[in-house]
Design a protein around this motif. Structure first.
Motif, PDB file in Angstrom:
ATOM      1  N   THR A 140     -15.646 -14.901 135.661  1.00  0.00           N
ATOM      2  CA  THR A 140     -15.001 -13.757 136.297  1.00  0.00           C
ATOM      3  C   THR A 140     -13.548 -14.070 136.651  1.00  0.00           C
ATOM      4  N   GLN A 141     -13.331 -15.258 137.230  1.00  0.00           N
ATOM      5  CA  GLN A 141     -11.975 -15.643 137.613  1.00  0.00           C
ATOM      6  C   GLN A 141     -11.094 -15.888 136.380  1.00  0.00           C
ATOM      7  N   ALA A 142     -11.701 -16.472 135.323  1.00  0.00           N
ATOM      8  CA  ALA A 142     -10.941 -16.697 134.092  1.00  0.00           C
ATOM      9  C   ALA A 142     -10.540 -15.363 133.462  1.00  0.00           C
ATOM     10  N   MET A 143     -11.462 -14.397 133.477  1.00  0.00           N
ATOM     11  CA  MET A 143     -11.148 -13.082 132.940  1.00  0.00           C
ATOM     12  C   MET A 143     -10.058 -12.406 133.780  1.00  0.00           C
ATOM     13  N   ARG A 144     -10.089 -12.631 135.090  1.00  0.00           N
ATOM     14  CA  ARG A 144      -9.055 -12.068 135.956  1.00  0.00           C
ATOM     15  C   ARG A 144      -7.677 -12.626 135.575  1.00  0.00           C
ATOM     16  N   MET A 145      -7.600 -13.946 135.370  1.00  0.00           N
ATOM     17  CA  MET A 145      -6.320 -14.542 134.957  1.00  0.00           C
ATOM     18  C   MET A 145      -5.895 -14.018 133.594  1.00  0.00           C
ATOM     19  N   GLN A 146      -6.861 -13.836 132.697  1.00  0.00           N
ATOM     20  CA  GLN A 146      -6.535 -13.314 131.377  1.00  0.00           C
ATOM     21  C   GLN A 146      -5.964 -11.907 131.473  1.00  0.00           C
ATOM     22  N   HIS A 147      -6.555 -11.075 132.352  1.00  0.00           N
ATOM     23  CA  HIS A 147      -6.044  -9.711 132.519  1.00  0.00           C
ATOM     24  C   HIS A 147      -4.625  -9.717 133.089  1.00  0.00           C
ATOM     25  N   ILE A 148      -4.371 -10.637 134.034  1.00  0.00           N
ATOM     26  CA  ILE A 148      -3.028 -10.728 134.608  1.00  0.00           C
ATOM     27  C   ILE A 148      -2.017 -11.106 133.530  1.00  0.00           C
ATOM     28  N   VAL A 149      -2.383 -12.098 132.712  1.00  0.00           N
ATOM     29  CA  VAL A 149      -1.471 -12.540 131.646  1.00  0.00           C
ATOM     30  C   VAL A 149      -1.251 -11.417 130.633  1.00  0.00           C
ATOM     31  N   GLU A 150      -2.318 -10.696 130.273  1.00  0.00           N
ATOM     32  CA  GLU A 150      -2.179  -9.597 129.311  1.00  0.00           C
ATOM     33  C   GLU A 150      -1.278  -8.498 129.855  1.00  0.00           C
ATOM     34  N   ASP A 151      -1.443  -8.167 131.140  1.00  0.00           N
ATOM     35  CA  ASP A 151      -0.600  -7.140 131.734  1.00  0.00           C
ATOM     36  C   ASP A 151       0.855  -7.601 131.829  1.00  0.00           C
ATOM     37  N   LEU A 152       1.061  -8.876 132.137  1.00  0.00           N
ATOM     38  CA  LEU A 152       2.421  -9.409 132.189  1.00  0.00           C
ATOM     39  C   LEU A 152       3.083  -9.343 130.815  1.00  0.00           C
ATOM     40  N   LEU A 153       2.331  -9.685 129.781  1.00  0.00           N
ATOM     41  CA  LEU A 153       2.875  -9.622 128.428  1.00  0.00           C
ATOM     42  C   LEU A 153       3.174  -8.178 128.028  1.00  0.00           C
ATOM     43  N   ALA A 154       2.278  -7.254 128.396  1.00  0.00           N
ATOM     44  CA  ALA A 154       2.518  -5.840 128.089  1.00  0.00           C
ATOM     45  C   ALA A 154       3.759  -5.333 128.805  1.00  0.00           C
ATOM     46  N   LEU A 155       3.920  -5.753 130.061  1.00  0.00           N
ATOM     47  CA  LEU A 155       5.088  -5.334 130.838  1.00  0.00           C
ATOM     48  C   LEU A 155       6.374  -5.918 130.251  1.00  0.00           C
ATOM     49  N   ALA A 156       6.326  -7.182 129.858  1.00  0.00           N
ATOM     50  CA  ALA A 156       7.500  -7.821 129.261  1.00  0.00           C
ATOM     51  C   ALA A 156       7.875  -7.146 127.941  1.00  0.00           C
TER      52      ALA A 156
END
Length: 439
Positions: free
Chosen positions: A251-267
């Motif tokens: 669950t925590q790993a998926m949370r970090m993955q979602h944060i990274v994906e959103d950061l990449l989408a925002l960038a």
């Protein structure tokens, strides 16, 4: 021999020839009388022309050069040509000076010139705005009598001008930050340059906040992962506990993955300077798909209704629109308590396509609404993490809508719920009357 000597010699030679001829045919006395009279007339003429020249030189005015015949005509012609050349040079200097002043006035930075006594000689309009000065009213005034900020007075006194001075709350904009740099030049004169660095300061502050927020958001799941890994490595645990720990770590790993994906989408959104395409998007079908996603995410815990005008279309990027509108729908499901109602709508109003999401959730206080689209801004941090939010969803919404020149309107009341409306511009809105509504 120049023309003045040549013409003077010619006049004297002609006079001598006339006197000689007169002496031969009339007599010496008549020749002397003629010569004396001619010389006196010539002297009077010269005195008259010298007087005219003196008046011209004493109070010169362009275009008032007198005219005359003979030698003095040549003198006045040369003088007129000289004055004309000088006038052209003066006009060129004035034009250069005007262009120089216009260039300084067009500069986004303030420019202020001080004499050797630190008195104001001149300043441009930007410097007037930065310091609250007036170039006409404050000319020849000592700068420290007008700008009495202690840091500025000390900066001038110490004469350590290697680094600029930062001054806050200056001019008409009390939230502004100015960088002031003094450059000595000439005979103990000073050039004061000012630059409004408010946006740079705000950007730097946002960067620091962003780094701190990213670190904080990733620190929690990393701490959980590290703790469980140490537990599994160092302590004997049952198979059931191990599976439970692995599920929590996942669950925590998926949370970090979602944060990274959103950061990449925002960038990606921020770095893409090209506007989205003008291709028609079947926004009705897209919203219908979002309704199904909301029902799947809700798992029957909410009452979800939809009112979709299938005659409405949008010109833009379908992938970006799906991401932005999907974030609004998923937020409504996540932040609405069980048993609440969620409404999803798409309509055409006054030439604009309007997408809306309403809920009966906890609502948002008015002071939080202007900051909702900031990265990692949360009204309730603990609830945001419990619902699986990354804190970047509305930031992505903001950038997508900005690229499509659309407007996000938020209305909310604590305890009653919220309404998020997306209003698309006229040039990106499509309406095809006759198509059916879907509910």
């Amino acid at each position: 021999m120049n023309v003045i000597w040549a013409r003077s010699a010619a006049v004297l030679i002609l006079l001598a020839i006339a006197a000689a001829l007169l002496a031969v045919f009339v007599g010496v006395t008549a020749a002397l009388a003629l010569t004396t009279g001619a010389l006196l007339a010539l002297l009077v003429f010269y005195l008259y022309q010298i007087n005219r020249l003196w008046k011209v030189l004493d109070a010169p005015a362009y275009g008032e050069i007198p005219s005359a015949v003979g030698l003095w005509g040549e003198v006045y012609y040369r003088l007129h040509r000289l004055v004309k050349r000088w006038r052209m040079q003066v006009l060129q200097v004035e034009q250069q000076h005007t262009r120089f002043i216009q260039a300084i006035q067009a500069s986004p930075n303030g420019v202020l010139m001080l004499d050797d006594a630190d008195q104001i000689e001149w300043c441009n309009a930007v410097a007037e705005l930065h310091f609250g000065l007036s170039a006409r009213r404050d000319a020849r005034q000592r700068i420290t009598h007008l700008i009495r900020r202690p840091e500025f007075v000390q900066y001038l006194m110490l004469q350590r001008f290697d680094e600029p001075l930062q001054m806050r709350d200056m001019g008409e904009h009390k939230q502004s930050v100015l960088a002031v740099q003094v450059l000595p030049y000439g005979d103990n004169r000073k050039l004061v340059l000012t630059q409004d660095i408010t946006k740079l300061e705000n950007t730097e502050s946002m960067r620091r906040d962003f780094v701190a927020n990213v670190s904080h958001e990733l620190k929690t799941p990393l701490t959980v992962l590290t703790g469980f890994l140490e537990t599994v490595r160092d302590l004997p645990v049952s198979d059931e506990d191990r599976r439970r720990y692995v599920d929590m770590m996942m669950t925590q790993a998926m949370r970090m993955q979602h944060i990274v994906e959103d950061l990449l989408a925002l960038a990606k959104l921020e770095s893409d300077m090209q506007p989205p395409s003008q291709d028609p998007v079947d926004i009705g079908a897209l919203v219908h798909h979002l309704v199904h996603d909301a029902q799947g995410l809700s798992q029957g815990r909410h009452e979800i209704t939809a009112d979709i005008d299938r005659a409405v279309g949008i010109r833009g990027n379908e992938t970006e629109l799906l991401s932005a509108l999907g974030n609004l729908v998923s937020n409504a499901v996540r932040y609405t308590p069980d048993g609440g109602r969620i409404g999803i709508g798409l309509c055409y109003r006054d030439g604009h396509a309007v997408f809306s999401v309403s809920d009966t959730g906890l609502g948002i206080a008015a002071e939080h609404i202007p900051r909702l689209t900031e990265r990692f801004y949360r009204v309730d941090r603990s609830r945001s993490r419990d619902t699986g939010g990354t804190g970047l969803g509305l930031a992505i919404v903001k950038h997508v809508l900005s690229r499509h020149h659309a407007e996000l309107r938020i209305s909310s009341e604590v305890g009653k719920g919220s309404v998020f409306r997306v209003v698309f511009p006229v040039d990106r809105s499509i309406h095809q009357p006759g198509a059916r509504h879907a509910a």
